[in-house]
Design a protein around this motif. Structure first.
Motif, mmCIF file in Angstrom:
data_model
loop_
_atom_site.group_PDB
_atom_site.id
_atom_site.type_symbol
_atom_site.label_atom_id
_atom_site.label_comp_id
_atom_site.label_asym_id
_atom_site.label_seq_id
_atom_site.Cartn_x
_atom_site.Cartn_y
_atom_site.Cartn_z
ATOM 1 N N ASP A 103 0.822 -1.212 0.000
ATOM 2 C CA ASP A 103 0.000 0.000 0.000
ATOM 3 C C ASP A 103 0.855 1.261 0.000
ATOM 4 O O ASP A 103 0.463 2.290 -0.552
ATOM 5 C CB ASP A 103 -0.915 0.030 1.233
ATOM 6 N N GLU A 136 -4.514 -2.518 -8.500
ATOM 7 C CA GLU A 136 -5.055 -2.001 -7.244
ATOM 8 C C GLU A 136 -6.519 -2.412 -7.104
ATOM 9 O O GLU A 136 -7.213 -2.652 -8.082
ATOM 10 C CB GLU A 136 -4.938 -0.470 -7.208
ATOM 11 N N ASP A 252 -7.806 -5.915 6.916
ATOM 12 C CA ASP A 252 -7.763 -5.295 5.594
ATOM 13 C C ASP A 252 -9.162 -5.043 5.061
ATOM 14 O O ASP A 252 -9.410 -4.037 4.387
ATOM 15 C CB ASP A 252 -6.992 -6.193 4.616
#
Length: 453
Positions: A103, A136, A252
């Protein structure tokens, strides 16, 4: 209730921090900051103006720097990284989990990325490169490749001895994953099952094959939906050949859900969820100006409709007083439908199979609300202006505009979704245009037809 308590706690911490900073007493600030979790520190940093943020960031325990950077938005992270030396950045991020590091890595200076990669052993470097190879907002980008696997042809005793030799488990490990010789995913075993069965029990008798693996290409939104639907704490991630690649954990997924909520709330106003609350004036102005310019253009469209009926308004001034009611009520009704649609699309609850049924349902709701509110409004207008024709016209116009609002609330986000645009970001401006234009057109058009003959 819990959310309100959390907000009150943040406000109290922010007030204590600000008082201590204003007095110049940094000792209490350091003690307060370092009693908080990295996520709480990140939330506080985002709540502080740049000058105070810089001071507090300098007081954060160096061991927490990396985790704090994970828990702030992109703009705030950029400002914090600008305050750090390359060596400090390397030290902060080198111990992060692979998924967290993935990230951050794109926000790091190139020289720092090189140093971070050099500081990693070959296995972890390859794991990071693997995660970064996926787009992503996909399961591949979210997963952590650090998983504990066992073979089906062993026993509980063998697995327990292996775990003791390993020494520690990855965070949030609630299951071990069973794989074949080719590393294909076969199922999972709960840690509790290992502790409660006899040492000689074969692993293949304890395999839970009920949990399906997540495909590495699945979207983050779909991952979040599955976790929510099944109450998972973790889930395996596999490729198209069912090869186990890693796992996704609940921490997450909570981040994904929070980001989705922020995106829907801010996107409707044309704002970015990663925008710094205290971003520079010119940067904030430039971003918002684009959205406001589009709104200005659509406002002129609505104004042009009103302009077509200038003569009608001159002859019956009451229309100028009442027409904002019709447009405003349509906008509010459409916003209600739009909120349901955007949420439904985000959760995968709305699609081609049920769109027509939903459209018919919302149309009927709009007609019923229109009849009820139109009757009330007609009575008020009659008492106010003593004009029966005007009260009937506004009642019909309101009903029609609520119907147009419902149709737009359903169809606009569906059309934007099909065209590849984000419904949360763009729907509201089209909805407002429809309700304003149709509200003015129906009210003034009906008045022209029936009141000025």
């Amino acid at each position: 209730m819990a959310e309100a308590v959390r907000h009150d706690k943040t406000a109290r911490q922010l007030r204590l921090l600000s008082d201590a900073l204003d007095s110049g007493r940094l000792g209490p600030v350091r003690r307060l900051v370092n009693t908080l979790s990295p996520a709480e520190i990140g939330n506080l940093l985002e709540s502080l103006p740049p000058a105070k943020r810089t001071v507090v960031w300098g007081l954060v325990d160096a061991e927490d720097d990396g985790e704090v950077l994970v828990h702030v938005g992109d703009e705030v992270r950029e400002s914090l990284l600008a305050e750090m030396d390359p060596d400090e950045i390397v030290a902060a991020v080198e111990d992060l989990d692979i998924d967290d590091l993935a990230d951050l890595v794109e926000d790091l200076p190139d020289t720092v990325i090189d140093e971070v990669l050099k500081s990693m052993d070959r296995e972890n470097r390859e794991r990071l490169e693997q995660v970064l190879s996926y787009p992503e907002d996909t399961a591949g980008r979210l997963m952590n490749p650090d998983v504990v696997t066992v073979r089906a042809d062993t026993t509980v005793d063998v697995v327990l001895r292996y775990l003791r030799l390993r020494g520690e488990l990855p965070e949030h490990t609630d299951h071990l994953y069973v794989v074949s010789r080719r590393h294909q995913y076969l199922g999972r075993i709960a840690l509790a099952a290992l502790l409660t069965h006899e040492p000689a029990t074969p692993i293949n008798q304890l395999i839970d094959g009920e949990q399906p693996a997540i495909d590495v290409s699945e979207s983050a939104a779909e991952v979040a939906r599955k976790f929510s639907d099944h109450d998972w704490l973790s889930a395996p991630v596999v490729d198209e050949n069912n090869i186990l690649l890693g796992r996704i954990t609940i921490d997450d997924v909570v981040d994904i859900i929070r980001e989705q909520a922020e995106h829907q709330a801010l996107g409707a106003a044309g704002l970015d969820e990663d925008e710094d609350l205290f971003s520079p004036v010119w940067r904030a102005t430039r971003r918002r100006l684009i959205w406001l310019s589009i709104n200005l253009a659509t406002a002129f469209l609505a104004a042009s409709v009103v302009g077509q009926f200038e003569g009608t308004i001159d002859k019956l001034v009451a229309l100028a007083v009442l027409m904002p009611i019709v447009a405003g009520m349509g906008g509010n009704a459409g916003t209600q439908v739009l909120a349901l649609m955007v949420r439904g699309l985000a959760l995968g609850q709305v699609g081609a199979s049920n769109a027509r049924i939903l459209l018919w349902k919302e149309a009927r709701v709009a007609l019923l609300n229109g009849l009820a509110l139109g009757t009330v409004l007609a009575g008020i207008v009659l008492l106010w202006f003593h004009n029966v024709g005007l009260s009937l016209v506004i009642a019909v116009a309101l009903t029609l505009n609520l119907l147009f609002a419902a149709l737009a609330g359903v169809l606009v986000p569906l059309a934007l979704k099909r065209a590849g645009f984000d419904p949360a970001l763009a729907s509201s401006i089209f909805l407002t245009t429809v309700t304003d234009v149709m509200g003015f057109f129906t009210f003034l058009g009906l008045a022209t037809l029936f009141l000025l003959r």
